[in-house]
Motif scaffolding. Structure first.
Motif, short mmCIF file in Angstrom:
data_model
loop_
_atom_site.label_atom_id
_atom_site.label_comp_id
_atom_site.label_asym_id
_atom_site.label_seq_id
_atom_site.Cartn_x
_atom_site.Cartn_y
_atom_site.Cartn_z
N UNK A 29 0.85 -1.19 0.00
CA UNK A 29 0.00 0.00 0.00
C UNK A 29 0.89 1.24 0.00
N UNK A 30 0.70 2.09 -1.00
CA UNK A 30 1.45 3.33 -1.11
C UNK A 30 0.53 4.50 -0.79
N UNK A 31 0.97 5.35 0.09
CA UNK A 31 0.20 6.54 0.46
C UNK A 31 1.07 7.77 0.29
N UNK A 32 1.49 7.99 -0.94
CA UNK A 32 2.36 9.12 -1.24
C UNK A 32 3.82 8.84 -1.02
N UNK A 33 4.16 7.62 -0.60
CA UNK A 33 5.56 7.26 -0.35
C UNK A 33 6.14 6.45 -1.49
N UNK A 34 7.15 5.63 -1.16
CA UNK A 34 7.80 4.83 -2.19
C UNK A 34 8.22 3.49 -1.60
N UNK A 35 8.51 2.57 -2.48
CA UNK A 35 9.01 1.26 -2.09
C UNK A 35 10.05 0.82 -3.12
N UNK A 36 11.07 0.13 -2.67
CA UNK A 36 12.07 -0.44 -3.57
C UNK A 36 11.72 -1.91 -3.78
N UNK A 37 11.80 -2.38 -5.01
CA UNK A 37 11.45 -3.77 -5.31
C UNK A 37 12.32 -4.30 -6.43
N UNK A 38 12.39 -5.62 -6.51
CA UNK A 38 13.15 -6.28 -7.55
C UNK A 38 12.63 -5.86 -8.92
N UNK A 39 13.55 -5.51 -9.79
CA UNK A 39 13.16 -5.08 -11.12
C UNK A 39 12.37 -6.17 -11.84
N UNK A 40 11.23 -5.79 -12.42
CA UNK A 40 10.42 -6.73 -13.16
C UNK A 40 9.45 -7.53 -12.33
N UNK A 41 9.38 -7.27 -11.01
CA UNK A 41 8.53 -8.08 -10.13
C UNK A 41 7.11 -7.54 -9.99
N UNK A 42 6.82 -6.34 -10.51
CA UNK A 42 5.47 -5.81 -10.43
C UNK A 42 4.56 -6.60 -11.36
N UNK A 43 3.43 -7.10 -10.80
CA UNK A 43 2.49 -7.86 -11.63
C UNK A 43 1.17 -7.13 -11.82
N UNK A 44 0.84 -6.17 -10.94
CA UNK A 44 -0.40 -5.40 -11.07
C UNK A 44 -0.32 -4.19 -10.14
N UNK A 45 -1.12 -3.16 -10.47
CA UNK A 45 -1.23 -2.02 -9.56
C UNK A 45 -2.56 -1.32 -9.78
N UNK A 46 -2.96 -0.58 -8.77
CA UNK A 46 -4.19 0.21 -8.82
C UNK A 46 -3.88 1.58 -8.25
N UNK A 47 -4.34 2.65 -8.92
CA UNK A 47 -4.10 3.99 -8.43
C UNK A 47 -3.12 4.75 -9.30
N UNK A 48 -2.55 5.78 -8.74
CA UNK A 48 -1.60 6.63 -9.47
C UNK A 48 -0.20 6.31 -8.97
N UNK A 49 0.44 5.40 -9.66
CA UNK A 49 1.76 4.91 -9.26
C UNK A 49 2.73 5.05 -10.42
N UNK A 50 3.93 5.50 -10.14
CA UNK A 50 4.97 5.62 -11.15
C UNK A 50 6.12 4.68 -10.79
N UNK A 51 6.78 4.14 -11.82
CA UNK A 51 7.88 3.21 -11.64
C UNK A 51 9.13 3.77 -12.31
N UNK A 52 10.26 3.59 -11.65
CA UNK A 52 11.53 4.06 -12.20
C UNK A 52 12.61 3.06 -11.84
#
Length: 226
Positions: A29-52
């Protein structure tokens, strides 16, 4: 600090990290913050999220040569919910409270931005060179970290030294000492690449090491693949 389901408290109900049923997918759950994750591991998202994707020099740590075995990390920021997974691997959430933990670079899935991290290596001379790929991530502070396991993890206390195949070790608690041990003969080196030629010994009163029920294969850099 113990993995959830092994005698330690699980994440708080309002914690940013949570597991979906089956423990094969991490919900963040992101509430205006950020999280670091393994590259390529995102499978779905909901909301206004940006990836870099992190470039070189981020803490001198997030590059392939440091995290080990060809894994870079990415950053997700914004407002919403993101789901992360990796090849159906079992996921365990570890919650740190002003504590520290060392994780095998290949097993790191995600960590909260409140945590500090740095690269470490396991010493051991010739044995370390034979084992190879002994880059680890030391994480400290307060927050959640998600690790990947082949199957459900086994937690072994280190009050009595225990030797673990370097591809089966997932994470170990602060204060646990490590050293490379080996039981091979020189003749066994010809044509062999197995981590079983050298193991890591873990020891330290009150500590533990998390072991997965299988070996995560070493991923060669793209330039070396044929």
């Amino acid at each position: 600090m113990l993995p959830s389901g092994h005698g330690g408290p699980g994440p708080a109900p309002d914690a940013p990290f949570a597991l979906e049923p089956g423990e094969r997918m991490l919900r963040v759950r992101l509430e205006g913050g950020r999280v670091h994750a393994k590259q390529g591991s995102m499978v779905a998202y909901r909301g206004r999220v940006e990836f870099a994707y992190h470039g070189g020099g981020v803490g001198g740590f997030l590059r392939r040569a440091v995290t080990g075995e060809g894994q870079d990390l990415m950053k997700a920021t914004g407002q919403g919910t993101v789901w992360f997974a990796d090849a159906g691997h079992h996921i365990t959430i570890l919650t740190l409270d002003q504590d520290s933990l060392t994780i095998n670079g290949r097993n790191l899935l995600a960590l909260e931005s409140s945590l500090r991290y740095k690269a470490t290596t396991t010493s051991g001379g010739l044995g370390a060179m034979v084992a190879g790929g002994l880059f680890n991530t030391e994480i400290s502070g307060t927050g959640g970290v998600a690790v990947l396991c082949v199957g459900s993890p086994l937690v072994l206390p280190t009050d009595e030294p225990v030797c673990v195949d370097r591809d089966a070790a997932v994470a170990w608690s602060a204060g646990v000492r490590t050293r490379v041990v080996s039981t091979f003969r020189i003749g066994n080196l010809v044509g062999r690449r197995s981590g079983e030629l050298a193991q890591i010994e873990y020891s330290g009163r009150g500590g533990f090491v998390v072991v997965q029920c299988g070996e995560t294969p070493v991923v060669e850099p793209a330039a070396e693949r044929h």
